[in-house]
Scaffold this motif. Structure first.
Motif, PDB file in Angstrom:
ATOM      1  N   GLY A  30      51.288  14.794  55.091  1.00  0.00           N
ATOM      2  CA  GLY A  30      51.916  15.982  55.670  1.00  0.00           C
ATOM      3  C   GLY A  30      51.999  17.156  54.719  1.00  0.00           C
ATOM      4  N   MET A  31      51.481  17.005  53.507  1.00  0.00           N
ATOM      5  CA  MET A  31      51.498  18.079  52.521  1.00  0.00           C
ATOM      6  C   MET A  31      50.448  19.137  52.878  1.00  0.00           C
ATOM      7  N   THR A  32      50.830  20.405  52.831  1.00  0.00           N
ATOM      8  CA  THR A  32      49.905  21.507  53.097  1.00  0.00           C
ATOM      9  C   THR A  32      49.409  22.082  51.778  1.00  0.00           C
ATOM     10  N   TYR A  33      48.109  22.309  51.702  1.00  0.00           N
ATOM     11  CA  TYR A  33      47.513  22.912  50.510  1.00  0.00           C
ATOM     12  C   TYR A  33      46.208  23.582  50.928  1.00  0.00           C
ATOM     13  N   PRO A  34      45.668  24.500  50.126  1.00  0.00           N
ATOM     14  CA  PRO A  34      44.374  25.090  50.461  1.00  0.00           C
ATOM     15  C   PRO A  34      43.304  24.005  50.564  1.00  0.00           C
ATOM     16  N   LEU A  35      42.526  24.077  51.619  1.00  0.00           N
ATOM     17  CA  LEU A  35      41.514  23.076  51.929  1.00  0.00           C
ATOM     18  C   LEU A  35      40.154  23.721  51.727  1.00  0.00           C
ATOM     19  N   ALA A  36      39.299  23.148  50.869  1.00  0.00           N
ATOM     20  CA  ALA A  36      38.040  23.824  50.554  1.00  0.00           C
ATOM     21  C   ALA A  36      36.894  22.839  50.351  1.00  0.00           C
ATOM     22  N   ASP A  37      35.701  23.304  50.667  1.00  0.00           N
ATOM     23  CA  ASP A  37      34.457  22.589  50.384  1.00  0.00           C
ATOM     24  C   ASP A  37      33.307  23.518  50.752  1.00  0.00           C
ATOM     25  N   TYR A  38      32.057  23.043  50.561  1.00  0.00           N
ATOM     26  CA  TYR A  38      30.926  23.893  50.902  1.00  0.00           C
ATOM     27  C   TYR A  38      29.874  23.164  51.728  1.00  0.00           C
ATOM     28  N   ALA A  39      29.053  23.980  52.401  1.00  0.00           N
ATOM     29  CA  ALA A  39      27.841  23.518  53.068  1.00  0.00           C
ATOM     30  C   ALA A  39      26.680  24.214  52.371  1.00  0.00           C
ATOM     31  N   THR A  40      25.496  23.587  52.359  1.00  0.00           N
ATOM     32  CA  THR A  40      24.396  24.106  51.556  1.00  0.00           C
ATOM     33  C   THR A  40      23.084  24.190  52.332  1.00  0.00           C
ATOM     34  N   ARG A  41      22.212  25.059  51.831  1.00  0.00           N
ATOM     35  CA  ARG A  41      20.792  25.045  52.175  1.00  0.00           C
ATOM     36  C   ARG A  41      20.078  24.938  50.832  1.00  0.00           C
ATOM     37  N   ARG A  42      19.623  23.733  50.487  1.00  0.00           N
ATOM     38  CA  ARG A  42      19.049  23.500  49.170  1.00  0.00           C
ATOM     39  C   ARG A  42      17.525  23.484  49.236  1.00  0.00           C
TER      40      ARG A  42
ATOM     41  N   GLU B 253      54.405  23.944  46.762  1.00  0.00           N
ATOM     42  CA  GLU B 253      53.555  24.943  46.114  1.00  0.00           C
ATOM     43  C   GLU B 253      52.255  24.317  45.607  1.00  0.00           C
ATOM     44  N   THR B 254      51.194  25.137  45.575  1.00  0.00           N
ATOM     45  CA  THR B 254      49.907  24.752  44.992  1.00  0.00           C
ATOM     46  C   THR B 254      49.569  25.707  43.864  1.00  0.00           C
ATOM     47  N   ARG B 255      49.138  25.146  42.739  1.00  0.00           N
ATOM     48  CA  ARG B 255      48.767  25.950  41.573  1.00  0.00           C
ATOM     49  C   ARG B 255      47.295  25.668  41.235  1.00  0.00           C
ATOM     50  N   PHE B 256      46.536  26.738  40.930  1.00  0.00           N
ATOM     51  CA  PHE B 256      45.114  26.618  40.593  1.00  0.00           C
ATOM     52  C   PHE B 256      44.873  26.987  39.126  1.00  0.00           C
ATOM     53  N   TYR B 257      43.948  26.250  38.510  1.00  0.00           N
ATOM     54  CA  TYR B 257      43.531  26.497  37.126  1.00  0.00           C
ATOM     55  C   TYR B 257      42.011  26.415  37.071  1.00  0.00           C
ATOM     56  N   ARG B 258      41.434  26.981  36.033  1.00  0.00           N
ATOM     57  CA  ARG B 258      39.981  26.925  35.868  1.00  0.00           C
ATOM     58  C   ARG B 258      39.657  26.569  34.424  1.00  0.00           C
ATOM     59  N   VAL B 259      38.572  25.840  34.232  1.00  0.00           N
ATOM     60  CA  VAL B 259      38.166  25.396  32.897  1.00  0.00           C
ATOM     61  C   VAL B 259      36.642  25.436  32.818  1.00  0.00           C
ATOM     62  N   PRO B 260      36.076  26.020  31.753  1.00  0.00           N
ATOM     63  CA  PRO B 260      34.619  26.069  31.638  1.00  0.00           C
ATOM     64  C   PRO B 260      34.057  24.709  31.215  1.00  0.00           C
ATOM     65  N   VAL B 261      33.053  24.241  31.956  1.00  0.00           N
ATOM     66  CA  VAL B 261      32.405  22.958  31.665  1.00  0.00           C
ATOM     67  C   VAL B 261      30.904  23.211  31.609  1.00  0.00           C
ATOM     68  N   ASP B 262      30.306  22.926  30.472  1.00  0.00           N
ATOM     69  CA  ASP B 262      28.892  23.224  30.266  1.00  0.00           C
ATOM     70  C   ASP B 262      28.028  22.019  30.619  1.00  0.00           C
ATOM     71  N   TRP B 263      26.711  22.232  30.594  1.00  0.00           N
ATOM     72  CA  TRP B 263      25.770  21.146  30.855  1.00  0.00           C
ATOM     73  C   TRP B 263      26.016  19.988  29.890  1.00  0.00           C
ATOM     74  N   GLY B 264      26.077  18.768  30.411  1.00  0.00           N
ATOM     75  CA  GLY B 264      26.296  17.586  29.584  1.00  0.00           C
ATOM     76  C   GLY B 264      27.753  17.256  29.356  1.00  0.00           C
ATOM     77  N   GLN B 265      28.670  18.128  29.771  1.00  0.00           N
ATOM     78  CA  GLN B 265      30.094  17.881  29.560  1.00  0.00           C
ATOM     79  C   GLN B 265      30.753  17.344  30.828  1.00  0.00           C
ATOM     80  N   ARG B 266      31.919  16.746  30.655  1.00  0.00           N
ATOM     81  CA  ARG B 266      32.655  16.174  31.780  1.00  0.00           C
ATOM     82  C   ARG B 266      34.142  16.409  31.593  1.00  0.00           C
ATOM     83  N   LEU B 267      34.908  16.211  32.673  1.00  0.00           N
ATOM     84  CA  LEU B 267      36.341  16.467  32.644  1.00  0.00           C
ATOM     85  C   LEU B 267      37.142  15.177  32.700  1.00  0.00           C
TER      86      LEU B 267
END
Length: 464
Positions: free
Chosen positions: A128-140, A237-251
């Motif tokens: 029952g928790m409300t939060y921003p809901l997100a995802d994508y669709a692609t043409r690859r 409440e919902t809080r957003f953060y961002r972190v740079p992740v380069d090729w070969g790296q993981r979180l």
């Protein structure tokens, strides 16, 4: 130096009063802030038919969608670039939602109605928790693909499904249309089995907690880097953060609640805290994880695959989404029922560990700022800056450099003018005194030189 300092001060003051895009507003103390749509988003209105669908261009767009509604958006795609269409639904905090019943479906179709890729279907699953809901669709674009490879008209189709028992409110939605350039050389293969470990390592334990500033969504997310961070969150409440992740790296991540203070309510809340990860194109990296709560410290953890271009060929959603470098987003939500433990909100800990050494990318044929990590990105992450703060910082630095440049020009000009004034004074003295005129000595300035020195102190001549 006085003129240079004055120029820098004036320019800096002008920059300080300029209203830059993305300035974050302040919510009232008793209001849980909702998702903030990008200031520069283009307002569009999707249609029920593909015939009159609005045309989208790369960038951010805003719209709204009702329960049971389906919307079409037209796009014109070439035969070289892969296209990503993310949708972030932003019900107001406190809106009633049904788990797995309230959801979006996203897909990209060609002009015949054939779906270009697998359908994305983000849904609520937080008790029952409300939060921003997100995802994508692609043409690859790719040699492994058969359909949707030609240039021509395509459609983004968004459908909102919902239960009759959920809230009837219209949901604001934000669309992001990104293009990924082709590669210069060969396409990297999918990483083989066993090339990376699935066992999560220990999380950072630095006793010094840095202050993080979470945002309401993707657009105003606060930056974080490897280390231990602390922010504050309120129930619902919902809080957003961002972190740079380069090729070969993981979180390697965790979001942790503290214990309750003595005398507060106890009990069990199954999904008290949610932690989710999104890639640079706002694609969901899995469904997110939850932490249950009983009044004792508890945390939700995430451990991703390393970033690799070949991950796009993996069937697992969690691995498939780790397909490019750039800013990854962290979404943290506190259940509204957590008010019985934290009626006024609570500080929480965010542990961030960007693991692995950055590697060279696959080699895009065109520059791309979205699917890369720059030194400026790393600096912004270390400083905890949002995109708006980083942009403002860069603007002020440019203004400072411009001020310094202006000061240098002024000094050179003043020096040249002073030299001309000295020569003119000497020439005038010589003409007045003839061949027997006395030389101008440093300790005996003539009247003309005195005037020149006075002018130098007070400023350049009028009209210079």
């Amino acid at each position: 130096m006085k003129h240079r300092n004055r120029a820098v001060a004036v320019l800096a003051a002008l920059a300080a009063v300029t209203v830059l895009p993305g300035t974050v507003g302040v919510a009232s103390a008793d209001e849980v802030p909702g998702y903030r749509t990008a200031d520069g988003a283009t307002a569009v209105t999707g249609t029920a038919s593909a015939t009159d669908a609005p045309q989208l261009k790369p960038g951010l767009h805003s719209d709204a969608i009702k329960r049971g509604e389906q919307k079409y958006y037209a796009v014109t795609l070439d035969a070289k670039h892969s296209a990503y269409f993310s949708v972030a639904a932003a019900p107001k905090p406190g809106t009633k939602v049904e788990d797995y019943g309230d959801k979006l479906t996203l897909n990209v179709t060609d002009s015949s109605g054939a779906t270009c890729d697998s359908e994305a279907s983000p849904s609520f699953n937080g008790g029952g928790m409300t939060y921003p809901l997100a995802d994508y669709a692609t043409r690859r674009i790719g040699a492994d693909r058969s359909g949707c490879q030609k240039a021509g008209p395509y459609y983004l189709v968004i459908t909102r499904k919902g239960s009759a028992t959920s809230g009837p409110e219209t949901w604001p939605i934000e669309l992001d249309y990104l293009e990924e350039p082709p590669l210069k050389g060969n396409t990297p293969a999918q990483p083989g089995e066993g090339t990376w470990s699935t066992a999560a390592p220990e999380l950072p334990t630095d006793p010094t907690k840095r202050s993080a500033k979470g945002g309401t969504g993707f657009n105003d997310a606060g930056s974080v880097a490897t280390g231990v961070w602390q922010d504050r969150i309120r129930p619902g409440e919902t809080r957003f953060y961002r972190v740079p992740v380069d090729w070969g790296q993981r979180l390697n991540l965790s979001a942790e609640l503290p214990n309750t203070s003595a005398g507060t309510a106890s009990g069990f809340l199954a999904r008290a805290l949610r932690l989710a990860v999104y890639n640079p194109a706002r694609g969901a990296v899995g469904d997110g994880t939850f932490a249950s709560y009983t009044g004792k410290p508890a945390g939700a953890e995430e451990f991703t695959a390393p970033v690799d271009y070949g991950n796009r060929f993996n069937a697992s959603r969690e691995v498939n989404a780790m397909r490019f470098a750039g800013w990854y987003y962290l979404e943290v939500t506190l259940h509204p029922d957590a008010a019985r433990y934290f009626p006024k909100g609570t500080p929480f800990t965010l542990r961030v560990d960007v693991r692995g050494t950055a590697k060279a990318g696959p080699g895009y044929a065109e520059p791309t700022s979205v699917f890369s990590v720059t030194p400026e990105d790393q600096e912004a992450a270390q400083k905890g800056q949002s995109a708006q703060e980083a942009e403002k910082s860069g603007t002020l630095m440019t203004v400072a450099y411009a001020g310094i440049g202006t000061g240098v020009v002024l000094l050179v000009g003043l020096g040249a003018w002073t030299l001309l004034a000295r020569r003119s004074a000497a020439a005038a003295q010589g003409a007045a005194g003839g061949p027997e005129a006395q030389p101008v000595l440093p300790h005996q300035p003539t009247q003309s030189v005195q005037q020149a020195q006075h002018t130098r102190q007070s400023g350049p001549p009028q009209g210079w």
